[in-house]
Design a protein around this motif. Sequence first.
Motif, short mmCIF file in Angstrom:
data_model
loop_
_atom_site.label_atom_id
_atom_site.label_comp_id
_atom_site.label_asym_id
_atom_site.label_seq_id
_atom_site.Cartn_x
_atom_site.Cartn_y
_atom_site.Cartn_z
N GLN B 6 0.84 -1.19 0.00
CA GLN B 6 0.00 0.00 0.00
C GLN B 6 0.88 1.24 0.00
OE1 GLN B 6 -3.04 -1.75 3.24
NE2 GLN B 6 -3.71 0.19 2.33
N SER B 7 0.41 2.25 -0.72
CA SER B 7 1.14 3.51 -0.73
C SER B 7 0.17 4.68 -0.74
CB SER B 7 2.06 3.59 -1.96
OG SER B 7 1.30 3.55 -3.15
N PRO B 8 0.55 5.80 -0.13
CA PRO B 8 1.73 5.94 0.73
C PRO B 8 1.48 5.28 2.09
CG PRO B 8 0.43 7.94 0.78
CD PRO B 8 -0.26 7.01 -0.19
N HIS B 18 -8.82 16.21 -1.51
CA HIS B 18 -9.07 14.89 -2.09
C HIS B 18 -7.84 14.04 -1.83
CE1 HIS B 18 -9.75 11.90 -5.31
NE2 HIS B 18 -8.48 12.07 -5.56
N VAL B 19 -8.05 12.71 -1.68
CA VAL B 19 -6.91 11.82 -1.48
C VAL B 19 -7.10 10.55 -2.30
CG1 VAL B 19 -7.87 10.58 0.53
CG2 VAL B 19 -5.39 10.80 0.28
N THR B 20 -5.98 10.02 -2.78
CA THR B 20 -5.99 8.73 -3.50
C THR B 20 -5.01 7.79 -2.81
OG1 THR B 20 -6.53 9.75 -5.63
CG2 THR B 20 -5.53 7.56 -5.67
N LEU B 21 -5.50 6.64 -2.42
CA LEU B 21 -4.68 5.61 -1.79
C LEU B 21 -4.56 4.44 -2.76
CD1 LEU B 21 -6.36 5.62 1.75
CD2 LEU B 21 -4.60 7.15 0.84
N ARG B 22 -3.39 3.81 -2.76
CA ARG B 22 -3.12 2.76 -3.74
C ARG B 22 -2.79 1.43 -3.09
NH1 ARG B 22 -1.46 7.62 -5.74
NH2 ARG B 22 -2.30 8.15 -7.80
N CYS B 23 -3.13 0.38 -3.80
CA CYS B 23 -2.93 -0.98 -3.28
C CYS B 23 -2.53 -1.90 -4.41
CB CYS B 23 -4.22 -1.47 -2.62
SG CYS B 23 -4.20 -3.21 -2.12
N SER B 24 -1.48 -2.67 -4.17
CA SER B 24 -1.08 -3.73 -5.11
C SER B 24 -1.28 -5.07 -4.44
CB SER B 24 0.37 -3.56 -5.53
OG SER B 24 0.54 -2.40 -6.30
N SER B 74 -5.47 -1.49 -7.14
CA SER B 74 -6.69 -0.75 -6.84
C SER B 74 -6.37 0.62 -6.26
CB SER B 74 -7.55 -1.55 -5.85
OG SER B 74 -8.71 -0.84 -5.48
N GLU B 75 -7.28 1.53 -6.44
CA GLU B 75 -7.21 2.86 -5.83
C GLU B 75 -8.46 3.10 -5.02
OE1 GLU B 75 -4.72 5.56 -9.09
OE2 GLU B 75 -6.87 5.84 -8.82
N LEU B 76 -8.28 3.75 -3.88
CA LEU B 76 -9.40 4.24 -3.09
C LEU B 76 -9.32 5.76 -3.10
CD1 LEU B 76 -11.76 3.72 -1.03
CD2 LEU B 76 -10.02 3.93 0.77
N ASN B 77 -10.40 6.39 -3.49
CA ASN B 77 -10.46 7.85 -3.55
C ASN B 77 -11.45 8.37 -2.53
OD1 ASN B 77 -8.84 8.57 -6.12
ND2 ASN B 77 -10.18 6.89 -6.76
N GLY B 107 -1.28 -0.95 5.52
CA GLY B 107 -2.18 0.18 5.64
C GLY B 107 -1.56 1.52 5.30
N THR B 108 -2.43 2.49 5.07
CA THR B 108 -2.06 3.90 4.90
C THR B 108 -2.68 4.67 6.03
OG1 THR B 108 -1.89 3.82 2.48
CG2 THR B 108 -2.32 5.97 3.49
#
Lengths: 113, 113
Positions: B6-8, B18-24, B74-77, B107-108
């Motif tokens: 997960q990043s960041p 607004h925020v975007t969280l990323r997951c591989s 995936s991204e969570l916005n 986690g972020t």
Amino acid sequence: DQQVKQNSPSLSVQEGRISILNCDYTNSMFDYFLWYKKYPAEGPTFLISISSIKDKNEDGRFTVFLNKSAKHLSLHIVPSQPGDSAVYFCAASDANYGQNFVFGPGTRLSVLP
Amino acid sequence: DAGVTQSPTHLIKTRGQHVTLRCSPISGHKSVSWYQQVLGQGPQFIFQYYEKEERGRGNFPDRFSARQFPNYSSELNVNALLLGDSALYLCASSVTGGAFGYTFGSGTRLTVV
């Protein structure tokens, strides 16, 4: 409305003794239950699971008991070790919930050397 | 093998942003789920995606959205951030999204000021 409850926020146990963590649920449709362990700065890690067709499942030092009539499950750790110190989450799922989980608030276990 | 990444890892945002969280996910895992964990509570389900389609959605406002890409990342916005959005956001992957084999990332940690 908490569907999964862990009424003990914390528990301290001496090394070598038994740790018993409790979990209660209200939704009778839940048919699969899991325990996760979480260390600080890490994601939860799967520990053990039980389906509603069983009343007990063992994996090494860890045993989960399910009492469907009481809507209660418990996790027993024997013998407890200092490395078991973590937050333990109980989680429940049912087929109608899309196979995702409802988590309890967690119990912080401290195993004292 | 790499786990769920997960990043960041940490993020500070201002209210209204607004925020975007990323997951591989783990290689071979086609399902990604997002959970929000507020301090002192258990993880709460936000979304699940499987094969790039939304399979489940938790009780979160429309400010929360997500998507899954062809490589299964995936991204969570989250739009219009509120102070109450401050939490640990966990991503979990599994092969099929079923009750077995959930693996969480670390986690972020999002702080909204």
